[in-house]
Design an enzyme around this catalytic site. Structure first.
Site, mmCIF file in Angstrom:
data_model
loop_
_atom_site.group_PDB
_atom_site.id
_atom_site.type_symbol
_atom_site.label_atom_id
_atom_site.label_comp_id
_atom_site.label_asym_id
_atom_site.label_seq_id
_atom_site.Cartn_x
_atom_site.Cartn_y
_atom_site.Cartn_z
ATOM 1 N N LYS A 42 60.061 35.898 58.224
ATOM 2 C CA LYS A 42 61.471 35.788 57.956
ATOM 3 C C LYS A 42 61.727 35.652 56.457
ATOM 4 O O LYS A 42 62.793 35.981 55.965
ATOM 5 C CB LYS A 42 62.052 34.579 58.680
ATOM 6 C CG LYS A 42 61.931 34.652 60.189
ATOM 7 C CD LYS A 42 62.424 33.387 60.854
ATOM 8 C CE LYS A 42 62.138 33.477 62.346
ATOM 9 N NZ LYS A 42 62.333 32.194 63.005
ATOM 10 N N ASP A 102 50.466 33.950 48.445
ATOM 11 C CA ASP A 102 49.776 32.679 48.267
ATOM 12 C C ASP A 102 48.275 32.918 48.433
ATOM 13 O O ASP A 102 47.620 33.358 47.486
ATOM 14 C CB ASP A 102 50.341 31.698 49.306
ATOM 15 C CG ASP A 102 49.904 30.270 49.118
ATOM 16 O OD1 ASP A 102 49.802 29.829 47.966
ATOM 17 O OD2 ASP A 102 49.670 29.594 50.136
ATOM 18 N N ASP A 158 60.734 28.759 53.366
ATOM 19 C CA ASP A 158 61.089 27.614 54.196
ATOM 20 C C ASP A 158 60.008 26.551 54.244
ATOM 21 O O ASP A 158 58.873 26.770 53.838
ATOM 22 C CB ASP A 158 61.346 28.087 55.627
ATOM 23 C CG ASP A 158 60.052 28.420 56.363
ATOM 24 O OD1 ASP A 158 59.793 27.806 57.414
ATOM 25 O OD2 ASP A 158 59.290 29.289 55.898
#
Length: 180
Positions: A42, A102, A158
């Protein structure tokens, strides 16, 4: 929510400016190509929506949902496809749009996947790059910003499905996500 942010590292204006610059770079390279932009859901949704509106050529848009975090703050190293793409990539160029690179595990998995499916070229556009956390090497072609090893949220990123709607990118206070 703002009281749970330690500091803002990129403002709404910083992000808007950099997205326009990324779109200009991508437009210059792909202008006459049949490009599929595949957004990693998302987190990549905000970047993708703003980015494709700035491109000056037609693109095909698709989505994929993968997970390697499972409500934590670090990658598990295992990549699970939760929603696959709908469009056949065979013989086409693919630009993967991601919120943050990451560990590199997810993107390395997706690059292999689309190559196996016959994509002629697979490149990556990310808003944030965190090279200090890289476990799996991956070439990132278009980078919005390099960031240090801090846990960031906002503009699609998030923690436990929250904070995506912040218009900026900020560092989440450690006490918010520390195990109690």
């Amino acid at each position: 929510m703002n009281d749970q942010i330690e500091k803002i590292i990129f403002t709404k204006e910083d992000i808007k400016k950099r997205v326009k610059e990324l779109a200009a770079e991508i437009s210059a390279e792909y202008k006459s190509d049949d490009l599929i932009v595949i957004t990693v859901l998302k987190g990549g949704a905000m970047l993708s929506a703003d980015l494709v509106r700035e491109l000056d050529f037609p693109v095909t848009l698709d989505f994929i949902s993968v997970s390697s975090y499972y409500s934590g703050t670090t990658s598990t190293g295992s990549v699970q496809i939760k929603k696959d793409t709908d469009i056949n990539v065979k013989g086409r160029k693919v630009l993967i749009v991601e919120d943050i690179v990451d560990s590199g595990n997810t993107l390395a998995h997706l690059i292999k996947l689309f190559a196996l499916r016959g994509a002629t070229d697979v490149r990556i556009c990310t808003l944030l790059n965190k090279p200090s956390r890289r476990v799996t090497p991956v070439d990132v072609n278009y980078i919005g910003f390099e960031i240090p090893d801090e846990f960031v949220v906002g503009y699609g990123l998030d923690y436990d499905q929250k904070y995506r709607n912040l218009p900026y990118i900020g560092v989440l206070k450690p006490e918010v996500y520390a195990e109690k």
